[in-house]
Design a protein around this motif. Structure first.
Motif, mmCIF file in Angstrom:
data_model
loop_
_atom_site.group_PDB
_atom_site.id
_atom_site.type_symbol
_atom_site.label_atom_id
_atom_site.label_comp_id
_atom_site.label_asym_id
_atom_site.label_seq_id
_atom_site.Cartn_x
_atom_site.Cartn_y
_atom_site.Cartn_z
ATOM 1 N N GLU A 163 56.355 76.108 71.047
ATOM 2 C CA GLU A 163 56.053 75.210 71.940
ATOM 3 C C GLU A 163 55.129 75.725 73.316
ATOM 4 O O GLU A 163 54.522 75.282 73.900
ATOM 5 N N GLU A 164 55.484 77.276 73.341
ATOM 6 C CA GLU A 164 54.588 78.036 74.467
ATOM 7 C C GLU A 164 53.191 78.333 73.904
ATOM 8 O O GLU A 164 52.266 78.156 74.568
ATOM 9 N N LYS A 165 53.122 78.496 72.615
ATOM 10 C CA LYS A 165 51.840 78.693 72.062
ATOM 11 C C LYS A 165 51.656 77.788 70.753
ATOM 12 O O LYS A 165 51.544 78.513 69.619
ATOM 13 N N PRO A 166 51.309 76.490 70.932
ATOM 14 C CA PRO A 166 51.449 75.807 69.776
ATOM 15 C C PRO A 166 50.016 75.839 69.208
ATOM 16 O O PRO A 166 48.885 76.349 69.680
ATOM 17 N N TYR A 167 49.977 75.532 67.758
ATOM 18 C CA TYR A 167 48.884 75.602 67.091
ATOM 19 C C TYR A 167 48.011 74.331 67.546
ATOM 20 O O TYR A 167 48.574 73.263 68.106
ATOM 21 N N GLU A 168 46.503 74.454 67.578
ATOM 22 C CA GLU A 168 45.705 73.579 68.099
ATOM 23 C C GLU A 168 44.623 72.830 67.251
ATOM 24 O O GLU A 168 43.976 73.881 66.321
ATOM 25 N N ILE A 169 44.274 71.525 67.293
ATOM 26 C CA ILE A 169 43.468 70.917 66.458
ATOM 27 C C ILE A 169 42.320 70.506 67.630
ATOM 28 O O ILE A 169 42.453 69.796 68.298
ATOM 29 N N TRP A 170 41.137 70.961 67.334
ATOM 30 C CA TRP A 170 40.099 70.741 68.048
ATOM 31 C C TRP A 170 38.901 70.123 67.382
ATOM 32 O O TRP A 170 37.996 69.641 68.114
ATOM 33 N N CYS A 171 38.791 69.844 66.151
ATOM 34 C CA CYS A 171 37.634 69.557 65.355
ATOM 35 C C CYS A 171 38.126 68.925 64.131
ATOM 36 O O CYS A 171 39.287 69.192 63.702
ATOM 37 N N ILE A 172 37.328 68.115 63.443
ATOM 38 C CA ILE A 172 37.701 67.694 62.090
ATOM 39 C C ILE A 172 38.129 68.823 61.180
ATOM 40 O O ILE A 172 38.866 68.522 60.432
ATOM 41 N N GLU A 173 37.246 69.962 61.146
ATOM 42 C CA GLU A 173 37.607 70.972 60.109
ATOM 43 C C GLU A 173 39.067 71.490 60.354
ATOM 44 O O GLU A 173 39.680 71.722 59.500
ATOM 45 N N ASP A 174 39.323 71.585 61.621
ATOM 46 C CA ASP A 174 40.969 71.835 61.868
ATOM 47 C C ASP A 174 41.977 70.712 61.173
ATOM 48 O O ASP A 174 43.005 71.245 60.634
ATOM 49 N N LEU A 175 41.612 69.624 61.426
ATOM 50 C CA LEU A 175 42.423 68.699 60.687
ATOM 51 C C LEU A 175 42.591 68.720 59.299
ATOM 52 O O LEU A 175 43.722 68.746 58.552
ATOM 53 N N VAL A 176 41.584 69.155 58.595
ATOM 54 C CA VAL A 176 41.140 69.135 57.270
ATOM 55 C C VAL A 176 42.020 70.310 56.588
ATOM 56 O O VAL A 176 42.924 70.166 55.682
ATOM 57 N N GLU A 177 41.934 71.569 57.548
ATOM 58 C CA GLU A 177 42.666 72.515 57.183
ATOM 59 C C GLU A 177 44.185 72.486 57.115
ATOM 60 O O GLU A 177 44.935 72.892 56.298
ATOM 61 N N TRP A 178 44.697 71.604 58.207
ATOM 62 C CA TRP A 178 46.144 71.508 58.144
ATOM 63 C C TRP A 178 46.542 70.598 57.182
ATOM 64 O O TRP A 178 47.524 70.891 56.470
ATOM 65 N N SER A 179 45.588 69.622 56.709
ATOM 66 C CA SER A 179 45.997 68.675 55.512
ATOM 67 C C SER A 179 46.016 69.329 54.302
ATOM 68 O O SER A 179 46.899 69.025 53.270
ATOM 69 N N GLN A 180 45.069 70.589 54.006
ATOM 70 C CA GLN A 180 44.852 71.192 52.748
ATOM 71 C C GLN A 180 45.899 71.984 52.612
ATOM 72 O O GLN A 180 46.393 72.280 51.774
ATOM 73 N N ASN A 181 46.553 72.672 53.546
ATOM 74 C CA ASN A 181 47.471 73.667 53.551
ATOM 75 C C ASN A 181 48.722 73.606 54.578
ATOM 76 O O ASN A 181 48.994 74.198 55.622
ATOM 77 N N TYR A 182 49.095 72.262 54.315
ATOM 78 C CA TYR A 182 50.384 71.932 55.352
ATOM 79 C C TYR A 182 51.633 72.502 55.189
ATOM 80 O O TYR A 182 52.334 72.939 56.071
#
Length: 487
Positions: A151-170
């Motif tokens: 919560e203090e240092k959350p992972y961050e999504i800033w671009c579509i590439e980030d969103l794809v990374e999350w979905s591919q390596n959930y």
């Protein structure tokens, strides 16, 4: 010989000199601060210059928009026609207009700012162009800081590439705290950085892969556990077309909080389909709050239990609580089991609660359809809710709930529920449910007051519930943060 009086005079003169120097230093410090400080002359001058630039840019966009609409024989705004007017107002190459679905994006290249032109001519903005130096790596912030998923240092999504990374390596990001840094639009080039994921080599290649309706689009995020905070941003123009469950999150597991996110686009699946999530899995405990859906939700499955909901498709042996959520007027929900907020709960062990939420979208259910939920297997609550009556095609229909496995009044709680009467909807519930609901010819300020009075009278239980308002004939929450693209 130096007298006593002379010595005292020299001492006084020295003291006066020291005091004078101190006063001058203080005045110098004040002067420097006044010039260079946070609110100093230089800083204020810089802010004034920026405000002037923004005002000039917005005026250019507004003027160009009016001219482009006036020149179009249908009064529409077209990308090439708007670009032509922008070039006349500035110079070739100073601006760039891009059609991104429901809006046209106007970029001022030199200032690194952009504005959004809605199809009705309304201009929104200004927005800064965000640059992420680490696309596809959500464990590093956009400025290079290391993140931990806490919560203090959350992972961050800033671009579509980030969103794809999350979905591919959930699986890598289970039990994590994740934040969306800004609004992302799958149609907008500005939401991408380099396009180098999924074996793509350019932004154009990745964007085409994710938005081409001949393909499957974005792969939803599976089995999420943890907290996702959209920070009042949106995921816009998402396209998903797959076999199985579908949603921004295909499925959620364990202890889950999803909050402050809006979604638009088209989402299609064959099992459980929802705007925010497809399914709540076995023994999960999910809370979804301050979210909304503008996407079209379609379940093409032939199974009688194929379900769809504006927020969530279905719950399987789990618990789901939905607070301050809505399904927007432009959304269309189509399935065998279709609900405005929640599709179905599948087993007698499922528990659902829909608090302080509303549906304005069109609902088509071949079997069951309900303004809030299509079908409940057993235990559930709908409290302080409202839905329109635009519910079509189902065998069993209810303004609030379509039906249930059996009548279980002790296991269900329906309070302060309102639904809009239509040709197809003239009762709050369909089969095996007793619902305390009020049918309306139209929603008036009196009902808005009653919805808000319920919140006030139950403040100890509803401290995070938002109050309601009707502005320009549009139902919404008071002080709802505008979904935006800001950092």
């Amino acid at each position: 010989m130096e007298t006593k009086e002379m010595k005292e005079s020299k001492g006084i003169t020295l003291i006066v000199l020291v005091i004078t120097i101190i006063v001058l230093l203080i005045l110098a410090g004040i002067t420097i601060s006044a010039i260079t400080g946070d609110n100093g002359i230089i800083g204020n001058a810089g802010e004034a210059k920026e405000e002037t630039e923004i005002a000039n840019e917005k005026e250019i966009v507004e003027k160009s928009t009016v001219q482009a609409m006036g020149n179009n024989k249908y009064g529409n705004i077209e990308e090439d026609e708007l670009q032509e007017q922008l070039d006349k107002e500035t110079e070739d190459g100073k601006t760039e207009a891009n059609d991104i679905g429901n809006e046209i994006e106007v970029v001022f290249i030199e200032s690194n700012r952009y504005y959004l032109v809605e199809k009705d001519g309304n201009v929104k903005g200004e927005y800064p162009i965000i640059e992420d130096e680490y696309p596809g790596n959500i464990t590093v912030g956009k400025d290079g800081e290391a993140l931990e998923g806490s919560e203090e240092k959350p992972y961050e999504i800033w671009c579509i590439e980030d969103l794809v990374e999350w979905s591919q390596n959930y699986e890598t990001y289970q039990n994590a705290y994740i934040k969306l840094g800004r609004t992302l639009n799958f149609e907008s080039r500005l939401s991408y950085v380099n396009g180098k994921v999924l074996n793509c080599n350019s932004i154009e290649e990745l964007r085409d892969l994710l938005t081409n309706i001949a393909g499957s689009g974005f792969t939803p995020i599976k089995n999420f556990s943890g907290t996702f905070d959209g920070q009042s941003n949106e995921v816009q123009n998402i396209y998903i077309n797959k076999t199985g469950s579908a949603g921004l999150f295909e499925s959620i597991n364990g202890e889950v909080i999803i909050q402050n996110i809006g979604i638009s686009g088209n989402i299609t699946g064959t099992v459980d389909v929802g705007g925010i999530c497809g399914s709540v899995e076995v023994y999960a405990n999910a809370t979804i709050k301050n979210c909304y859906n503008q996407a079209n939700i379609t379940n093409e499955g032939s199974d009688d239990w194929a379900s769809a909901g504006g927020v969530c498709g279905a719950s399987h042996l789990g618990k789901i609580t939905i607070i301050n959520c809505y399904n927007a007027e432009q959304s269309k929900i189509n399935a065998n089991m279709a609900g405005g907020i929640l599709g179905i709960t599948k087993t007698s062990s499922d528990v659902f609660a829909i608090y302080n939420s509303f549906n304005l979208g069109e609902i088509k259910g071949k079997k069951y359809a309900g303004g809030m939920i299509a079908y409940s297997s057993n235990t559930g609550k709908c409290i302080n809710v409202y839905t329109t009556g635009d519910i079509k095609g189902a065998e069993i229909i209810g303004g609030i709930i379509g039906g249930a496995m059996w009548d279980n009044p002790n296991g269900r709680q329906y309070e302060n529920c309102y639904f809009l009467k239509s040709n197809t909807v003239q009762q709050g519930a369909g089969r095996n449910v007793t619902v305390n609901a009020t049918m309306l010819e139209e929603l008036t300020n009196q009902e808005i007051d009653e919805l808000n009075t319920y919140i006030t009278n139950n403040s100890t239980l509803t401290s995070d519930w938002k109050k309601w308002t009707m502005e320009n004939h549009k139902l919404q929450f008071i002080e709802q943060t505008e979904m935006n693209n800001q950092e």
